[in-house]
Design a protein around this motif. Structure first.
Motif, PDB file in Angstrom:
ATOM      1  N   PRO A 137       0.825  -1.208   0.000  1.00  0.00           N
ATOM      2  CA  PRO A 137       0.000   0.000   0.000  1.00  0.00           C
ATOM      3  C   PRO A 137       0.869   1.271   0.000  1.00  0.00           C
ATOM      4  O   PRO A 137       1.938   1.291   0.604  1.00  0.00           O
ATOM      5  N   ILE A 138       0.396   2.278  -0.704  1.00  0.00           N
ATOM      6  CA  ILE A 138       1.136   3.532  -0.839  1.00  0.00           C
ATOM      7  C   ILE A 138       0.397   4.623  -0.061  1.00  0.00           C
ATOM      8  O   ILE A 138      -0.733   4.990  -0.414  1.00  0.00           O
ATOM      9  N   LYS A 139       1.037   5.138   0.992  1.00  0.00           N
ATOM     10  CA  LYS A 139       0.433   6.231   1.747  1.00  0.00           C
ATOM     11  C   LYS A 139       0.478   7.502   0.913  1.00  0.00           C
ATOM     12  O   LYS A 139       1.465   7.769   0.231  1.00  0.00           O
ATOM     13  N   ASN A 140      -0.620   8.284   0.955  1.00  0.00           N
ATOM     14  CA  ASN A 140      -0.741   9.488   0.120  1.00  0.00           C
ATOM     15  C   ASN A 140      -0.451   9.147  -1.351  1.00  0.00           C
ATOM     16  O   ASN A 140       0.305   9.828  -2.038  1.00  0.00           O
ATOM     17  N   GLY A 141      -1.081   8.057  -1.792  1.00  0.00           N
ATOM     18  CA  GLY A 141      -0.852   7.574  -3.149  1.00  0.00           C
ATOM     19  C   GLY A 141      -1.519   8.436  -4.200  1.00  0.00           C
ATOM     20  O   GLY A 141      -2.569   9.041  -3.974  1.00  0.00           O
ATOM     21  N   VAL A 142      -0.893   8.475  -5.374  1.00  0.00           N
ATOM     22  CA  VAL A 142      -1.401   9.261  -6.504  1.00  0.00           C
ATOM     23  C   VAL A 142      -1.459   8.344  -7.729  1.00  0.00           C
ATOM     24  O   VAL A 142      -0.467   7.716  -8.089  1.00  0.00           O
ATOM     25  N   VAL A 143      -2.640   8.297  -8.361  1.00  0.00           N
ATOM     26  CA  VAL A 143      -2.831   7.465  -9.554  1.00  0.00           C
ATOM     27  C   VAL A 143      -3.293   8.355 -10.701  1.00  0.00           C
ATOM     28  O   VAL A 143      -4.237   9.143 -10.547  1.00  0.00           O
ATOM     29  N   THR A 144      -2.654   8.208 -11.851  1.00  0.00           N
ATOM     30  CA  THR A 144      -3.054   8.930 -13.051  1.00  0.00           C
ATOM     31  C   THR A 144      -3.507   7.932 -14.102  1.00  0.00           C
ATOM     32  O   THR A 144      -2.829   6.928 -14.360  1.00  0.00           O
ATOM     33  N   VAL A 145      -4.678   8.213 -14.689  1.00  0.00           N
ATOM     34  CA  VAL A 145      -5.203   7.365 -15.761  1.00  0.00           C
ATOM     35  C   VAL A 145      -5.551   8.247 -16.951  1.00  0.00           C
ATOM     36  O   VAL A 145      -5.831   9.440 -16.808  1.00  0.00           O
ATOM     37  N   ASP A 146      -5.548   7.631 -18.150  1.00  0.00           N
ATOM     38  CA  ASP A 146      -5.956   8.398 -19.331  1.00  0.00           C
ATOM     39  C   ASP A 146      -7.467   8.314 -19.503  1.00  0.00           C
ATOM     40  O   ASP A 146      -8.184   7.733 -18.669  1.00  0.00           O
ATOM     41  N   ASP A 147      -7.966   8.884 -20.588  1.00  0.00           N
ATOM     42  CA  ASP A 147      -9.413   8.952 -20.806  1.00  0.00           C
ATOM     43  C   ASP A 147     -10.045   7.583 -21.027  1.00  0.00           C
ATOM     44  O   ASP A 147     -11.273   7.447 -21.003  1.00  0.00           O
TER      45      ASP A 147
END
Length: 389
Positions: free
Chosen positions: A16-26
């Motif tokens: 698990p990633i604390k203060n995690g950020v995920v980027t996805v495309d359209d």
């Protein structure tokens, strides 16, 4: 592109990633997974309170029975449930279609991205063709009379063709409804073709009594159905142990429910080179039999365990989070991380879609869910799922 930051991201493929950020495309493809410190500071993100997890995989459902919601009283046992299904499943085609469509939308709204769905008919072909979710249809074969084996097998093949080009296969319903002759036909076909299998297994004690001693409630069921089973001989072993040698070793096989599976059954299977996976549908087990599988026996056995909802005939909702909640409440030692593996990557691996679903990794299109209302990493009555992608 969309970028989400949450208290935690559970990629499932990593810690698990604390203060995690995920980027996805359209199109929902994951571009990157980072923590806040390593994320691109020039990319704005939506801040969320909760935990981001991959989309859920429901490996066992019966959408064509969705019109039976609230029609069958809970708690009367599997044999009574079977009788009621047989008596009530016939309905106006539009009612069946509407029920299946509503079930499909409910699963989508509850963060499910892929479904292993049992069908006896072609009633759900149109719904699945229009769905936003991935479906693998298991066309279920029932035929306990040896003389009818070839007829019912060929009929199932014809039904499976109607679901194509979407994935479909033919499979046995359960040990107590499939003759040895029919199991052999399914094995021969599975040895030569891509043919994923999903089999109902040991949902009640009467199934094992029937196979061990030819006693119990299934004798009465076949009398009720006016089916002569004089040909069937007691096998002196549980149903699972009796049918495993009849199954292919070329395909993944899902054993579903496992309510009365014991440690001897598990060890017996380990002696065979069969590709066995396991599916728990706890809310349906409680609805039908008022009991749960001995889940602790399966943990730490290096087994591929998945989750399912069963049908709205045997459940109040089609929600994998609800199944996880029931398991954690009854087996507190089960961690959120383990339950998420069962709910995501393990189901994806069984269905053969783990290259795109099941974990939050760059290049995949797993779907993203936000879990809120957790107590630390414990699922509570207040925990909810919101689909992000």
């Amino acid at each position: 592109m969309k970028t989400f930051k949450a208290d935690y991201v559970f990629p499932v493929s990593a810690d698990p990633i604390k203060n995690g950020v995920v980027t996805v495309d359209d199109y929902g493809k994951v571009i990157s997974v980072n923590n806040e410190e390593t994320a691109d500071p020039n990319v704005p993100f939506e801040t969320l309170s909760g935990v981001i997890v991959p989309g859920f995989i429901n490996t066992h459902c019966h959408t064509e029975l969705s019109h039976l919601k609230d029609k069958i009283a809970p708690g009367n046992g599997l044999i009574s449930f079977i009788k009621e299904i047989l008596a009530t499943r016939a309905a106006d085609p539009q009612a069946i279609a509407d029920g299946a469509k509503a079930a499909d939308q409910e699963m989508y709204d509850n963060g499910i991205v892929a479904v292993g769905d049992i069908s006896n008919t072609a009633d759900t072909v149109e719904m699945k063709a229009a769905s936003k979710m991935y479906y693998h249809t298991f066309v279920e074969i029932l035929g306990f009379i040896p003389e009818r084996a070839e007829q019912v097998f060929n009929s199932a093949l014809e039904t499976a063709e109607k679901f194509k080009p979407h994935p479909s296969s033919v499979t046995a319903h359960a040990p107590y409804t499939v003759s040895k002759e029919l199991f052999k036909l399914i094995k021969r076909y599975s040895d030569a073709n891509e043919n994923l299998l999903s089999i109902h297994n040991q949902e009640c004690e009467d199934e094992n009594k029937f196979y061990r001693y030819k006693l119990g409630g299934f004798i009465d069921l076949y009398k009720h159905l006016n089916i002569n089973i004089d040909f069937f001989k007691p096998q002196a072993r549980n149903s699972l142990q009796s049918v495993i040698p009849l199954l292919t070793n070329k395909q993944n096989i899902l054993m579903v429910h496992n309510t009365c599976t014991n440690l001897k059954d598990i060890y017996f299977i380990k002696r065979f080179d069969r590709r066995i996976n396991w599916c728990f549908c706890p809310n349906a087990n409680l609805y039908i039999e008022k009991r749960l599988p001995k889940v602790e026996l399966f943990v730490n056995q290096d087994l591929n365990i998945t989750l399912g909802t069963d049908s709205l005939a045997s459940n109040t909702k089609l929600c994998i989070l609800s199944e996880m909640r029931t398991l954690q409440q009854n087996f507190p030692s089960l961690s959120l991380e383990l339950l998420l593996q069962w709910a995501t990557i393990n189901g994806a691996a069984f269905l053969g879609i783990d290259n795109t679903k099941g974990t939050i990794e760059a290049g995949k299109t797993p779907g993203l869910n936000l879990l809120t209302g957790l107590d630390g990493f414990k699922i509570t009555d207040d925990t909810k799922v919101k689909r992000l992608v």
